[in-house]
Design a protein around this motif. Structure first.
Motif, PDB file in Angstrom:
ATOM      1  N   ALA A 231     -10.838  14.953   8.555  1.00 29.53           N
ATOM      2  CA  ALA A 231     -11.324  16.300   9.337  1.00 29.53           C
ATOM      3  C   ALA A 231     -12.798  16.163   9.451  1.00 29.53           C
ATOM      4  CB  ALA A 231     -10.597  17.343   8.468  1.00 29.53           C
ATOM      5  N   VAL A 232     -13.474  15.897   8.613  1.00 29.37           N
ATOM      6  CA  VAL A 232     -14.633  15.922   8.506  1.00 29.37           C
ATOM      7  C   VAL A 232     -15.241  14.664   9.655  1.00 29.37           C
ATOM      8  CG1 VAL A 232     -16.789  15.141   7.165  1.00 29.37           C
ATOM      9  CG2 VAL A 232     -15.154  16.479   6.305  1.00 29.37           C
ATOM     10  N   GLY A 233     -14.532  13.621   9.598  1.00 32.72           N
ATOM     11  CA  GLY A 233     -15.027  12.577  10.550  1.00 32.72           C
ATOM     12  C   GLY A 233     -14.562  13.035  12.104  1.00 32.72           C
ATOM     13  N   VAL A 234     -13.384  13.667  12.402  1.00 31.85           N
ATOM     14  CA  VAL A 234     -13.073  14.407  13.653  1.00 31.85           C
ATOM     15  C   VAL A 234     -14.511  15.128  14.116  1.00 31.85           C
ATOM     16  CG1 VAL A 234     -11.857  15.753  14.872  1.00 31.85           C
ATOM     17  CG2 VAL A 234     -10.745  14.232  13.275  1.00 31.85           C
ATOM     18  N   VAL A 235     -14.830  16.152  13.488  1.00 33.87           N
ATOM     19  CA  VAL A 235     -15.940  17.008  13.880  1.00 33.87           C
ATOM     20  C   VAL A 235     -17.350  15.894  13.825  1.00 33.87           C
ATOM     21  CG1 VAL A 235     -17.184  18.957  13.303  1.00 33.87           C
ATOM     22  CG2 VAL A 235     -14.723  18.951  12.840  1.00 33.87           C
ATOM     23  N   GLY A 236     -17.623  15.384  12.923  1.00 34.43           N
ATOM     24  CA  GLY A 236     -18.676  14.492  12.806  1.00 34.43           C
ATOM     25  C   GLY A 236     -19.057  13.601  13.857  1.00 34.43           C
ATOM     26  N   CYS A 237     -18.246  12.968  14.269  1.00 38.02           N
ATOM     27  CA  CYS A 237     -18.456  12.133  15.466  1.00 38.02           C
ATOM     28  C   CYS A 237     -18.346  12.657  16.987  1.00 38.02           C
ATOM     29  CB  CYS A 237     -17.327  10.929  15.459  1.00 38.02           C
ATOM     30  SG  CYS A 237     -15.819  11.411  16.016  1.00 38.02           S
ATOM     31  N   ILE A 238     -18.354  13.851  17.164  1.00 40.61           N
ATOM     32  CA  ILE A 238     -18.151  14.394  18.652  1.00 40.61           C
ATOM     33  C   ILE A 238     -19.294  14.648  19.199  1.00 40.61           C
ATOM     34  CG2 ILE A 238     -17.638  16.717  19.462  1.00 40.61           C
ATOM     35  CD1 ILE A 238     -15.115  15.210  19.418  1.00 40.61           C
ATOM     36  N   ILE A 239     -20.514  15.059  18.395  1.00 40.37           N
ATOM     37  CA  ILE A 239     -21.754  15.147  18.901  1.00 40.37           C
ATOM     38  C   ILE A 239     -22.517  14.007  18.728  1.00 40.37           C
ATOM     39  CG2 ILE A 239     -23.867  16.606  18.939  1.00 40.37           C
ATOM     40  CD1 ILE A 239     -22.135  18.890  18.169  1.00 40.37           C
ATOM     41  N   MET A 240     -22.970  13.421  19.769  1.00 41.09           N
ATOM     42  CA  MET A 240     -24.050  12.176  19.656  1.00 41.09           C
ATOM     43  C   MET A 240     -25.316  12.726  19.800  1.00 41.09           C
ATOM     44  SD  MET A 240     -21.384   9.840  19.096  1.00 41.09           S
ATOM     45  CE  MET A 240     -22.098   8.187  19.493  1.00 41.09           C
TER      46      MET A 240
END
Length: 507
Positions: A231-240
Motif C-alpha cells: 500500500a505504501v509503495g502504491v502511493v509512494g511511486c505515483i508522484i515523480m
C-alpha cells in the motif's frame, strides 16, 4: 512606468531561456472572435483537441517500468484489495499535476525557472542537484526496464548492457521528432500509450479476472497489516519529482497570452480536462497490470518472488502461449513503457537544466548532456547487476528510496509558488485548495518517510554507516524545514495586511 516598459526585463529573460520558442508553440487563439481579456470563451471541441498533448506526455510517468513493477507486486501479494488505493493515489497525483500546469500557464514560466528566481544561489544549486539525482535514478529504472523488454523480445540474445546501449539512442528519436514540431512528438507518445493499453488489455483478456472482484477492489477500501508495504509503495511511486517540473513546462507549448485572464482560464480549463482523461487512461492501464497478476499469482508460493525481471517468464508459465505468447505481449508493453518514459526523462532533463542554470544551449546539446548523465551510470549498473534477478531487485529498492528522498524538493517549491499572489496574481490557489494540496503533499511525504525508515532500519549496519546516515538525515530534514519556512513567510494574509497599510498611507 507604462506597462510595455515594465515588460522589457521579462522579455529579456525569456530570450535567455524559454521552454519553447514562439515559433514552436501551437497556436490556439483565433478559432473564435472573442478576445478572452476577462472571461474564458465558450467550450470548443476543436480547442480541446489543440490543447490535447501535454497531459498525455505527463501521464507517462504514471506508466513507467517502476510503476509497472509496483502494480505487479501489488497484484501478486495483495490481490485486488489495493485497487481503491491506486485510484485515490492517481487522484492525488492529478491534483499535484494540475497545480504544476496552473503554475506554467499563469506565469508563462516553468517550475525550474521560477525556483531560480525564488531561492538564493545555494538553495537553488541544492534543489537542482537533488532534482538531477532524482531524474538519474528514475532514468536508470526506465532504461533497465527497456533493456529487460529487449532481452525478452530477443529471446535472451541481447544482454542487459546491450539493451541499455540501444535504449540510449532514444534521445536521437526524440531530437528527430522534435524537429517536426510539438504535435508530431505528442502523436508519437500517443502511439506508445496506445501500444501499452492494447498490450496490457490483451493480457487482461487472456487472464480473465473476475469483474465483480475488480469492481469491489476499486470501490471498497480494504487494508491489512500484511499488505501495508505494498500500500505504501502504491502511493509512494505515483508522484515523480521530475514530472512535476516537466508538466509546468509542457503546458507552455500552446500560445497563451498570460496578460489576458480569460485566455489563461480557458487554457487551465482545457488542460484540466485533458490531464484528467490522460490519467484516467493511465489508471486503466495500471488496473490491467495489477489484476492480471492478482488473478494469476495471488495466494501462490511465488507471489513474493515476482519482479520486473522474471514477470514475463511467470506469465508464460501461467497462461501459456495462446494466439500470441503472453511473454511477448508483456515485452511489447514493457518496451513501450520504458521507451516513452526515457524519452520524457530526456525532455524533463532539458527543462530542469535550462531552467535552474539558465543555459542558452542548443536543444540537441542539452539533450545529449542530459542523456549522458543517465546513460553512463545506467551502463555501469547494467554491467554490475546483469548477473542475478536478486541483485536487480535490490537495485530497484535503492532507486525507489532515492525517488522517495527527492519528492519534497519538487512538491514544496510548487506549493509555495502557486500560493503566492505576487507570482500567480489572481490565479493563486484559494484556501480550500491550498489546504487540500498541502495535505496531499504531507501524506505523500510521510508515506515516503515511512518507506525510508523501513528501508534504512533493515539496511543500515555498523556505527560508521549509521553515523553518516544520521548526519545526512539531519541535513536533509533541515533543508526541508527551510523550504517550508520559505512557503509560510509570505502568506496571503500578509499580502492583505500590506495592501491595507499601503492604502492607509496613501489616504
Amino acid at each position: 512606468m507604462p506597462p510595455q516598459d515594465r515588460r522589457q526585463p521579462l522579455l529579456a529573460e525569456e530570450q535567455e531561456e524559454t521552454a519553447y520558442d514562439s515559433s514552436e508553440k501551437v497556436v490556439v487563439v483565433g478559432i473564435d472572435e472573442q478576445d478572452g481579456d476577462v472571461e474564458a470563451p465558450p467550450f470548443s471541441w476543436r480547442k480541446l483537441w489543440l490543447f490535447t498533448g501535454p497531459g498525455f506526455l505527463m501521464s507517462i510517468a504514471f506508466l513507467d517500468p517502476g510503476n509497472l513493477e509496483g502494480d505487479l507486486q501489488s497484484g501478486a501479494i495483495a490481490g485486488y484489495s489495493l485497487l481503491w488505493l491506486l485510484m485515490w493515489a492517481t487522484a492525488m497525483g492529478l491534483i499535484i499535476q494540475l497545480l504544476s500546469a496552473r503554475l506554467g500557464v499563469a506565469t508563462g514560466r516553468h517550475l525550474a525557472e521560477l525556483c531560480r528566481e525564488e531561492y538564493p544561489a545555494w538553495a537553488r544549486i541544492v534543489l537542482w542537484l537533488m532534482t538531477e539525482i532524482a531524474l538519474i535514478g528514475s532514468d536508470i529504472q526506465e532504461v533497465i526496464g527497456s533493456a529487460i523488454a529487449i532481452r525478452i523480445l530477443s529471446n535472451g540474445v541481447v544482454p542487459l548492457w546491450a539493451g541499455v546501449v540501444i535504449t540510449a539512442f532514444d534521445c536521437f528519436i526524440f531530437l528527430f521528432l522534435e524537429n517536426y514540431g510539438v504535435r508530431k512528438l505528442e502523436a508519437f507518445f500517443a502511439v506508445l500509450i496506445a501500444v501499452m493499453a492494447l498490450s496490457f488489455a490483451w493480457m487482461f483478456g487472456e487472464a480473465k479476472p473476475n469483474g465483480v472482484d475488480v469492481l469491489v477492489g476499486i470501490l471498497v477500501p480494504k487494508l491489512s497489516s500484511r499488505t501495508i508495504q505494498q500500500a505504501v509503495g502504491v502511493v509512494g511511486c505515483i508522484i515523480m519529482p521530475h514530472n512535476v517540473f516537466l508538466h509546468s513546462a509542457l503546458v507552455q507549448s500552446r500560445q497563451v497570452d498570460p496578460s489576458k485572464k480569460g485566455r489563461v482560464q480557458e487554457a487551465l480549463n482545457y488542460y484540466s480536462i485533458e490531464s484528467t482523461i490522460a490519467l484516467a487512461v493511465s489508471f486503466m492501464i495500471n488496473i490491467f497490470v495489477t489484476t492480471v497478476f492478482a488473478k494469476g499469482f495471488y495466494g501462490t508460493e511465488i507471489a513474493n518472488n515476482i519482479g520486473l525481471v522474471n514477470a514475463g517468464q511467470y506469465l508464460q508459465e501461467k497462461y501459456g502461449g495462446g494466439l500470441f505468447p503472453i511473454l511477448y505481449i508483456w515485452g511489447i508493453g514493457l518496451l513501450a513503457a520504458g521507451q516513452s518514459s526515457t524519452i520524457t526523462g530526456t525532455y524533463a532533463g532539458q527543462f530542469i537544466m535550462g531552467g535552474f542554470l539558465n543555459l542558452r544551449l542548443k536543444k540537441w546539446v542539452r539533450a545529449l548532456i542530459t542523456r549522458s548523465f543517465a546513460i553512463i551510470p545506467t551502463m555501469i549498473v547494467a554491467l554490475i547487476f546483469d548477473t542475478t534477478e536478486e541483485s536487480l531487485d535490490v537495485l530497484n529498492e535503492w532507486l525507489n528510496v532515492l525517488q522517495s528522498v527527492q519528492i519534497p524538493f519538487a512538491l514544496i517549491p510548487l506549493l509555495c509558488l502557486v500560493s503566492k499572489e505576487q507570482i500567480m496574481g489572481s490565479f493563486r490557489i484559494g484556501p480550500v485548495l491550498k489546504i487540500i494540496s498541502w495535505l496531499v503533499a504531507a501524506l505523500v511525504i510521510v508515506i515516503n518517510g515511512y518507506l525510508l525508515l523501513e528501508f534504512f532500519s533493515s539496511e543500515v549496519n555498523g556505527a560508521v554507516f549509521a553515523t553518516i546516515v544520521c548526519v545526512l538525515t539531519a541535513a536533509y530534514v533541515s533543508f526541508i524545514l527551510y523550504l517550508i519556512s520559505r512557503a509560510i513567510t509570505y502568506t496571503p494574509w500578509q499580502s492583505l495586511t500590506r495592501s491595507k497599510t499601503v492604502a492607509t498611507t496613501d489616504n
